[in-house]
Design a protein around this motif. Structure first.
Motif, PDB file in Angstrom:
ATOM      1  N   TYR A  13       0.825  -1.199   0.000  1.00  0.00           N
ATOM      2  CA  TYR A  13       0.000   0.000   0.000  1.00  0.00           C
ATOM      3  C   TYR A  13       0.865   1.259   0.000  1.00  0.00           C
ATOM      4  CZ  TYR A  13      -3.374   3.540   1.352  1.00  0.00           C
ATOM      5  OH  TYR A  13      -4.147   4.671   1.381  1.00  0.00           O
ATOM      6  N   TYR A  14       0.459   2.204  -0.827  1.00  0.00           N
ATOM      7  CA  TYR A  14       1.155   3.498  -0.914  1.00  0.00           C
ATOM      8  C   TYR A  14       0.227   4.584  -0.371  1.00  0.00           C
ATOM      9  CZ  TYR A  14       3.566   7.556  -2.781  1.00  0.00           C
ATOM     10  OH  TYR A  14       4.207   8.764  -2.897  1.00  0.00           O
ATOM     11  N   PRO A  15       0.733   5.493   0.511  1.00  0.00           N
ATOM     12  CA  PRO A  15       2.144   5.710   0.834  1.00  0.00           C
ATOM     13  C   PRO A  15       2.660   4.863   1.995  1.00  0.00           C
ATOM     14  CG  PRO A  15       0.836   7.456   1.791  1.00  0.00           C
ATOM     15  CD  PRO A  15      -0.126   6.599   0.999  1.00  0.00           C
ATOM     16  N   ASP A  16       1.792   4.436   2.920  1.00  0.00           N
ATOM     17  CA  ASP A  16       2.238   3.648   4.059  1.00  0.00           C
ATOM     18  C   ASP A  16       1.007   3.120   4.772  1.00  0.00           C
ATOM     19  OD1 ASP A  16       4.947   3.293   5.851  1.00  0.00           O
ATOM     20  OD2 ASP A  16       3.162   3.376   7.115  1.00  0.00           O
ATOM     21  N   LEU A  17       1.127   1.949   5.377  1.00  0.00           N
ATOM     22  CA  LEU A  17      -0.008   1.377   6.102  1.00  0.00           C
ATOM     23  C   LEU A  17      -0.397   2.192   7.326  1.00  0.00           C
ATOM     24  CD1 LEU A  17       0.372  -2.511   6.139  1.00  0.00           C
ATOM     25  CD2 LEU A  17      -1.175  -1.108   4.774  1.00  0.00           C
ATOM     26  N   ALA A  18       0.487   3.080   7.762  1.00  0.00           N
ATOM     27  CA  ALA A  18       0.157   3.938   8.896  1.00  0.00           C
ATOM     28  C   ALA A  18      -0.528   5.230   8.467  1.00  0.00           C
ATOM     29  CB  ALA A  18       1.427   4.284   9.679  1.00  0.00           C
ATOM     30  N   ALA A  19      -0.702   5.429   7.162  1.00  0.00           N
ATOM     31  CA  ALA A  19      -1.357   6.638   6.667  1.00  0.00           C
ATOM     32  C   ALA A  19      -2.826   6.662   7.088  1.00  0.00           C
ATOM     33  CB  ALA A  19      -1.245   6.708   5.152  1.00  0.00           C
ATOM     34  N   PRO A  20      -3.413   7.847   7.215  1.00  0.00           N
ATOM     35  CA  PRO A  20      -4.779   7.964   7.729  1.00  0.00           C
ATOM     36  C   PRO A  20      -5.819   7.140   6.978  1.00  0.00           C
ATOM     37  CG  PRO A  20      -3.716  10.105   7.725  1.00  0.00           C
ATOM     38  CD  PRO A  20      -2.771   9.170   7.042  1.00  0.00           C
ATOM     39  N   ALA A  21      -5.699   7.002   5.665  1.00  0.00           N
ATOM     40  CA  ALA A  21      -6.722   6.301   4.882  1.00  0.00           C
ATOM     41  C   ALA A  21      -6.404   4.828   4.665  1.00  0.00           C
ATOM     42  CB  ALA A  21      -6.900   6.992   3.537  1.00  0.00           C
ATOM     43  N   ALA A  68      -6.280   1.970   6.582  1.00  0.00           N
ATOM     44  CA  ALA A  68      -7.141   0.901   7.095  1.00  0.00           C
ATOM     45  C   ALA A  68      -8.414   0.764   6.268  1.00  0.00           C
ATOM     46  CB  ALA A  68      -7.477   1.155   8.559  1.00  0.00           C
ATOM     47  N   GLN A  69      -8.997   1.882   5.896  1.00  0.00           N
ATOM     48  CA  GLN A  69     -10.195   1.853   5.062  1.00  0.00           C
ATOM     49  C   GLN A  69      -9.901   1.201   3.708  1.00  0.00           C
ATOM     50  OE1 GLN A  69     -11.965   5.697   4.480  1.00  0.00           O
ATOM     51  NE2 GLN A  69     -13.469   4.963   2.997  1.00  0.00           N
ATOM     52  N   ALA A  70      -8.769   1.558   3.114  1.00  0.00           N
ATOM     53  CA  ALA A  70      -8.391   0.972   1.830  1.00  0.00           C
ATOM     54  C   ALA A  70      -8.133  -0.524   1.964  1.00  0.00           C
ATOM     55  CB  ALA A  70      -7.157   1.676   1.272  1.00  0.00           C
ATOM     56  N   MET A  71      -7.476  -0.940   3.039  1.00  0.00           N
ATOM     57  CA  MET A  71      -7.193  -2.360   3.237  1.00  0.00           C
ATOM     58  C   MET A  71      -8.475  -3.161   3.429  1.00  0.00           C
ATOM     59  SD  MET A  71      -3.970  -3.003   2.869  1.00  0.00           S
ATOM     60  CE  MET A  71      -4.255  -1.897   1.483  1.00  0.00           C
ATOM     61  N   ARG A  72      -9.406  -2.599   4.142  1.00  0.00           N
ATOM     62  CA  ARG A  72     -10.686  -3.291   4.343  1.00  0.00           C
ATOM     63  C   ARG A  72     -11.395  -3.495   3.004  1.00  0.00           C
ATOM     64  NH1 ARG A  72     -12.078  -0.352   7.992  1.00  0.00           N
ATOM     65  NH2 ARG A  72     -11.424  -1.716   9.721  1.00  0.00           N
ATOM     66  N   GLY A 127       6.895  -2.155  13.990  1.00  0.00           N
ATOM     67  CA  GLY A 127       6.714  -1.261  15.129  1.00  0.00           C
ATOM     68  C   GLY A 127       5.786  -0.099  14.867  1.00  0.00           C
ATOM     69  N   GLU A 128       4.821  -0.275  13.933  1.00  0.00           N
ATOM     70  CA  GLU A 128       3.868   0.787  13.600  1.00  0.00           C
ATOM     71  C   GLU A 128       2.478   0.389  14.099  1.00  0.00           C
ATOM     72  OE1 GLU A 128       3.857   2.014   9.524  1.00  0.00           O
ATOM     73  OE2 GLU A 128       6.000   1.672   9.267  1.00  0.00           O
ATOM     74  N   PRO A 129       2.001   0.953  15.211  1.00  0.00           N
ATOM     75  CA  PRO A 129       0.677   0.590  15.717  1.00  0.00           C
ATOM     76  C   PRO A 129      -0.440   0.817  14.705  1.00  0.00           C
ATOM     77  CG  PRO A 129       1.893   1.825  17.371  1.00  0.00           C
ATOM     78  CD  PRO A 129       2.693   1.899  16.105  1.00  0.00           C
ATOM     79  N   GLU A 130      -0.365   1.907  13.945  1.00  0.00           N
ATOM     80  CA  GLU A 130      -1.404   2.177  12.947  1.00  0.00           C
ATOM     81  C   GLU A 130      -1.384   1.134  11.835  1.00  0.00           C
ATOM     82  OE1 GLU A 130      -0.133   5.985  14.905  1.00  0.00           O
ATOM     83  OE2 GLU A 130       0.888   4.319  13.914  1.00  0.00           O
ATOM     84  N   ALA A 131      -0.200   0.640  11.518  1.00  0.00           N
ATOM     85  CA  ALA A 131      -0.098  -0.390  10.482  1.00  0.00           C
ATOM     86  C   ALA A 131      -0.748  -1.687  10.929  1.00  0.00           C
ATOM     87  CB  ALA A 131       1.366  -0.631  10.120  1.00  0.00           C
ATOM     88  N   VAL A 132      -0.678  -1.990  12.219  1.00  0.00           N
ATOM     89  CA  VAL A 132      -1.317  -3.198  12.739  1.00  0.00           C
ATOM     90  C   VAL A 132      -2.825  -3.136  12.506  1.00  0.00           C
ATOM     91  CG1 VAL A 132      -1.787  -4.570  14.810  1.00  0.00           C
ATOM     92  CG2 VAL A 132       0.499  -3.613  14.428  1.00  0.00           C
ATOM     93  N   ALA A 133      -3.401  -1.956  12.685  1.00  0.00           N
ATOM     94  CA  ALA A 133      -4.832  -1.791  12.419  1.00  0.00           C
ATOM     95  C   ALA A 133      -5.148  -2.037  10.954  1.00  0.00           C
ATOM     96  CB  ALA A 133      -5.280  -0.394  12.840  1.00  0.00           C
ATOM     97  N   SER A 134      -4.263  -1.604  10.066  1.00  0.00           N
ATOM     98  CA  SER A 134      -4.467  -1.840   8.638  1.00  0.00           C
ATOM     99  C   SER A 134      -4.320  -3.317   8.293  1.00  0.00           C
ATOM    100  CB  SER A 134      -3.471  -1.004   7.824  1.00  0.00           C
ATOM    101  OG  SER A 134      -3.726   0.377   7.967  1.00  0.00           O
ATOM    102  N   GLU A 135      -3.393  -3.995   8.942  1.00  0.00           N
ATOM    103  CA  GLU A 135      -3.255  -5.437   8.746  1.00  0.00           C
ATOM    104  C   GLU A 135      -4.556  -6.158   9.101  1.00  0.00           C
ATOM    105  OE1 GLU A 135       1.392  -5.242  10.298  1.00  0.00           O
ATOM    106  OE2 GLU A 135      -0.058  -6.557  11.306  1.00  0.00           O
ATOM    107  N   ALA A 167      -7.528  -4.897   9.212  1.00  0.00           N
ATOM    108  CA  ALA A 167      -8.593  -4.515   8.278  1.00  0.00           C
ATOM    109  C   ALA A 167      -8.521  -5.358   7.011  1.00  0.00           C
ATOM    110  CB  ALA A 167      -8.483  -3.028   7.937  1.00  0.00           C
ATOM    111  N   LEU A 168      -7.321  -5.612   6.493  1.00  0.00           N
ATOM    112  CA  LEU A 168      -7.174  -6.449   5.310  1.00  0.00           C
ATOM    113  C   LEU A 168      -7.623  -7.878   5.602  1.00  0.00           C
ATOM    114  CD1 LEU A 168      -6.159  -6.775   2.383  1.00  0.00           C
ATOM    115  CD2 LEU A 168      -3.883  -7.272   3.335  1.00  0.00           C
ATOM    116  N   ALA A 169      -7.320  -8.366   6.789  1.00  0.00           N
ATOM    117  CA  ALA A 169      -7.658  -9.739   7.148  1.00  0.00           C
ATOM    118  C   ALA A 169      -9.165  -9.959   7.273  1.00  0.00           C
ATOM    119  CB  ALA A 169      -6.978 -10.118   8.461  1.00  0.00           C
ATOM    120  N   GLU A 170      -9.919  -8.906   7.453  1.00  0.00           N
ATOM    121  CA  GLU A 170     -11.363  -9.047   7.612  1.00  0.00           C
ATOM    122  C   GLU A 170     -12.021  -9.704   6.398  1.00  0.00           C
ATOM    123  OE1 GLU A 170     -13.185  -5.349   8.611  1.00  0.00           O
ATOM    124  OE2 GLU A 170     -11.907  -5.040  10.376  1.00  0.00           O
ATOM    125  N   GLY A 171     -11.407  -9.600   5.224  1.00  0.00           N
ATOM    126  CA  GLY A 171     -11.979 -10.199   4.028  1.00  0.00           C
ATOM    127  C   GLY A 171     -11.966 -11.713   4.049  1.00  0.00           C
TER     128      GLY A 171
END
Length: 298
Positions: free
Chosen positions: A90-98, A100-104, A125-133, A135-139
């Motif tokens: 994912y660009y620009p980074d999994l910790a970016a504000p949008a 998690a929504q994109a990963m879902r 070590g990116e807490p926001e990236a864990v949330a994106s991970e 979100a992707l797994a929800e599929g």
């Protein structure tokens, strides 16, 4: 250090089961892999490795034969059609504000397309990236997460490489050490996770073999180049200003500054053995990267 993420387990229990999802896994074992961001640092290394293994690759990019753009969700389904596996960068980074929504949304699109496996590049070590991970797994598509330390190639490709031309590395890292991963090793791990068995549901953290400071990085590159490269430890505010002067918007500059200052607070300074676990060999040292990148000078 290898972990199974609780987020993956939780998400998969609420998603459609494998029996409920359509699948495009071929009976003859032939697979097609979608590589998102195929022209980026990792994508352009993953593509030829897959091709060398006899895998059919669909190289997704904004302007390539397979059009794929994270900012244009309407490009996702056509790129995923008929694909068995996908590398998700994912660009620009999994910790970016949008992110998690994109990963879902992408996870849902991959499930709908019948994709059988996803491999996600994440940040260590990116807490926001864990949330994106999560979100992707929800599929519900079987997922492997590869969390990487900073790339050694950040010093040879991109803005930092441009700084070398000015004789400096300016970054808000203080005196923190980082176990830089060679992108060549990272690409080998990603390809193994895409094509080999036993990686589904796993989360790997990949690093180089030793942590080194940015000042030490500058010294090693200086020795190879035969000229001085100075490390300039920037305060966060100064780095944010530099990013805005380079053309980033204030929100983009702010979150990037916060991301880097958070990541480089020392909590990622340790190394892991996950490259060895996946590949059966040790990761390359930063010194080897320097010798390979600047052989004429070294």
């Amino acid at each position: 250090m290898t972990k199974h993420t609780a987020a993956n387990t939780t998400a998969n229990t609420t998603a459609r089961t494998a029996a409920d999802r359509p699948t495009t896994e071929s009976a003859d074992g032939q697979i097609t892999v979608l590589v998102t961001a195929a022209t980026g640092k990792t994508g352009r290394r993953v593509v030829p490795r897959l091709t060398a293994r006899g895998i059919t690759v669909r190289a997704g990019s904004r302007h390539g034969e397979t059009v794929f753009d994270w900012e244009s969700p309407d490009t996702w389904a056509p790129a995923l059609k008929g694909v068995q596996r996908a590398y998700v960068n994912y660009y620009p980074d999994l910790a970016a504000p949008a992110a998690a929504q994109a990963m879902r949304a992408f996870g849902a699109a991959a499930a709908e397309a019948g994709v059988g496996r996803l491999v996600l590049l994440s940040g260590r070590g990116e807490p926001e990236a864990v949330a994106s991970e999560a979100a992707l797994a929800e599929g519900g598509v079987p997922l492997t997460v590869v969390r990487a330390s900073f790339f050694a190639q950040n010093f040879s490709e991109g803005p930092m490489a441009e700084g070398l031309g000015r004789g400096e590395i300016a970054f808000p890292a203080g005196d923190t050490a980082e176990p830089f991963i060679d992108a060549e090793d990272l690409a080998d791990v990603l390809v193994a996770a895409l094509v080999e068995d036993g990686h589904e549901g796993r989360t790997y953290e990949v690093t180089g073999p030793r942590p080194i400071t940015f000042a030490e990085v500058a010294a090693e590159i200086s020795a190879a180049l035969g000229r001085e490269i100075r490390y300039v430890p920037l305060p966060g505010a100064a780095y944010r200003t530099a990013l805005q002067e380079a053309g980033l918007s204030e929100p983009e500059a702010s979150w990037l500054t916060e991301l880097f200052t958070t990541l480089l607070d020392g909590h990622n300074a340790s190394t892991t053995t996950d490259v060895r676990e996946v590949l059966g060999r040790e990761p390359g040292d930063f010194a080897a990267f320097v010798r390979r990148e600047w052989p004429a000078e070294g």
